[in-house]
Design an enzyme around this catalytic site. Structure first.
Site, mmCIF file in Angstrom:
data_model
loop_
_atom_site.group_PDB
_atom_site.id
_atom_site.type_symbol
_atom_site.label_atom_id
_atom_site.label_comp_id
_atom_site.label_asym_id
_atom_site.label_seq_id
_atom_site.Cartn_x
_atom_site.Cartn_y
_atom_site.Cartn_z
ATOM 1 N N ASP A 42 -11.120 2.873 4.111
ATOM 2 C CA ASP A 42 -11.321 1.457 4.180
ATOM 3 C C ASP A 42 -12.715 1.101 3.781
ATOM 4 O OD1 ASP A 42 -9.213 -0.211 3.794
ATOM 5 O OD2 ASP A 42 -8.829 -0.436 5.911
ATOM 6 N N GLN A 67 -4.153 -1.102 9.671
ATOM 7 C CA GLN A 67 -4.127 -2.552 9.070
ATOM 8 C C GLN A 67 -4.782 -3.365 9.930
ATOM 9 O OE1 GLN A 67 -3.134 -3.383 5.971
ATOM 10 N NE2 GLN A 67 -3.794 -5.334 6.557
ATOM 11 N N LYS A 91 0.884 -1.077 0.214
ATOM 12 C CA LYS A 91 0.075 -0.020 0.012
ATOM 13 C C LYS A 91 0.851 1.334 0.053
ATOM 14 C CE LYS A 91 -3.826 -2.373 2.200
ATOM 15 N NZ LYS A 91 -4.459 -2.979 3.663
#
Lengths: 305, 305
Positions: B121, B98, B54
């Site tokens: 997200d 994460q 990412k």
């Protein structure tokens, strides 16, 4: 053969009895009762009649009920201020703003302004999101879908592995009930298909359904030969199809009740089906909200289904 | 006959090129670039590798990228404070934490702590709720379902009226993609069935699908004779089925790719299918977040699908 009638009126009575007991427990434990404010803007006759039924039910349960009527001309800002005032009020556990609102007010902004912990209509996006996640803190399921699920369960219809077909994809009925019936757990675990105006073969899908939930707003849309013999049929449609000599509206569902009851195993009537359940669920959400706020709990698993 | 391969790797390249142009436009107009913080707690090898991919992608697009690694031992309180700090930081438009997090930290509390306007997200309940409502302010669709929808559209598969079957009902793939494909509008308007472990006849449902989306996490679950000839098959499964001599994991999807490509019309490979799209959508969400925050707009219709 004639289908068993699932009476929303009878189920509502049973639920209200359960809730009245909860209100008594609350009074004994906390010296408080559930507080509900119903905010009505303007004088739309349908809204006036819905609100007065809600108020009457709340009062009959012993709620602290505040009926706050505002003129059609109220500004959006003033309405938002009013909501904020109830958000802060410790005696008010649930806030209901009767929709629709006049055109100069954004319904979205109003719904977003309600504290999600007091959103007993279950319309705030954060409550919908929690519902999707299966979050146990989602106590405020939207009232109509919650009533539908309750009817399915109380009618003794098995849901685990059942084929559920939902006709219609509205934000207040079709989408939430489709999500709810597909979730893990009791009263759900079904295989759900949501069909709508773009669906190619509506009839074929309906014929697969063990549980057929119809919320299309089209009188007589579902034909008797679309129903699987023995299926449970939940008719959410409330369509005004004429006026009786008395001046009262003649209501009809989305399903041809007479013909359908010869095929279905269980079926809800219109009126007297889903309608009464919606109000019962609003009352249930208010009781839940009160418990959560009085006991300062982040969830209410013990009273959630 | 052999199916057309839908390459996520190629589509990702095309999307990243589009996004790089947006970043340039933003720099010219505002003197700013999208800011993304990636918060990694501990050193779980899979998480380290996801985060580094990412970061690499964000840097290649010219983002302002902050890599914030925290020890496994960080307290929940400290992590929540850290998130709040980024919520306030005007140079950070997107916050990615994460997952999974260590057991002593509540993922739910962490996700709720992220400002929904920075939730790239798409996991915050308010963003999920907006997605259900079809709210145009829902710019942050969860990345994997958004990537799946993008692949279906870019592969030229018609969606309106198409039969979509989603295998699996997880919060991050199955439920959201089922909702998204059934919504009104371009790239959607499908008739969606979500099937799962409690579904009675999985094979029969799959055989009806014009578009079959498989996110079950069971290698080889979908047999070639479950696929309707000519269907578009999206395989979301990433299962480690062995280890190559080099020590690298051997990955396999939920669909037997070789056999399925003889039946399907279009199919995604594993790896190189949905995986790369997820990262592309995360970058897209970050660009959207930056536009919204820089231009102080409540929605981003012009850049939302």
């Amino acid at each position: 053969m004639s289908a068993e009638i699932i009476s929303g009126t009878q189920m509502r009575a049973a639920i209200l009895e359960e809730l009245a007991r909860e209100v008594n427990m609350m009074r004994e434990k906390h010296g408080k009762v559930p507080g509900l404010v119903t905010i009505l803007v303007g004088e739309n006759p349908a809204s006036v009649s819905y609100v007065s039924l809600k108020v009457k039910t709340a009062v009959s349960l012993g709620f602290h009920e505040v009926q706050d009527n505002q003129p059609e001309s109220i500004t959006e800002e003033a309405l938002l201020d009013l909501i904020d005032q109830y958000n802060q009020d410790p005696d008010i556990h649930g806030i209901l703003v009767q929709l629709p609102l006049p055109r100069h007010i954004s319904e979205e902004r109003v719904i977003h302004a309600i504290d999600p912990e007091k959103d007993v209509d279950g319309f705030h996006p954060v409550n919908l999101g929690r519902m999707v996640l299966g979050d146990r803190r989602c106590c405020f399921l939207p009232c109509t879908p919650a009533g539908i699920q309750e009817m399915i369960v109380r009618s003794g219809t098995p849901t685990s592995g059942a084929e559920v077909v939902v006709v219609g994809r509205s934000n207040i009925v079709g989408k939430p009930i489709a999500i709810m019936m597909g979730q893990k757990g009791e009263g759900a675990d079904s295989t759900v298909t949501m069909v709508h105006t773009r669906t190619r073969d509506l009839a074929a899908h309906c014929r697969r359904a063990d549980i057929l939930i119809v919320a299309a707003g089209v009188p007589g849309l579902v034909k008797p030969d679309w129903i699987k013999p023995g299926a449970t049929v939940i008719d959410v449609g409330v369509n005004r199809v004429g006026t009786a000599a008395s001046g009262k509206a003649i209501l009809s569902g989305d399903v041809d009740f007479e013909a359908a009851s010869k095929v279905a195993g269980k079926i809800t009537p219109v009126p007297g089906g889903v309608g009464p359940m919606t109000i019962a669920m609003l009352m249930k959400n208010t009781v839940k909200a009160a418990w959560m706020q009085l006991e300062n709990r982040p969830d209410c698993t013990h009273i959630c289904r």
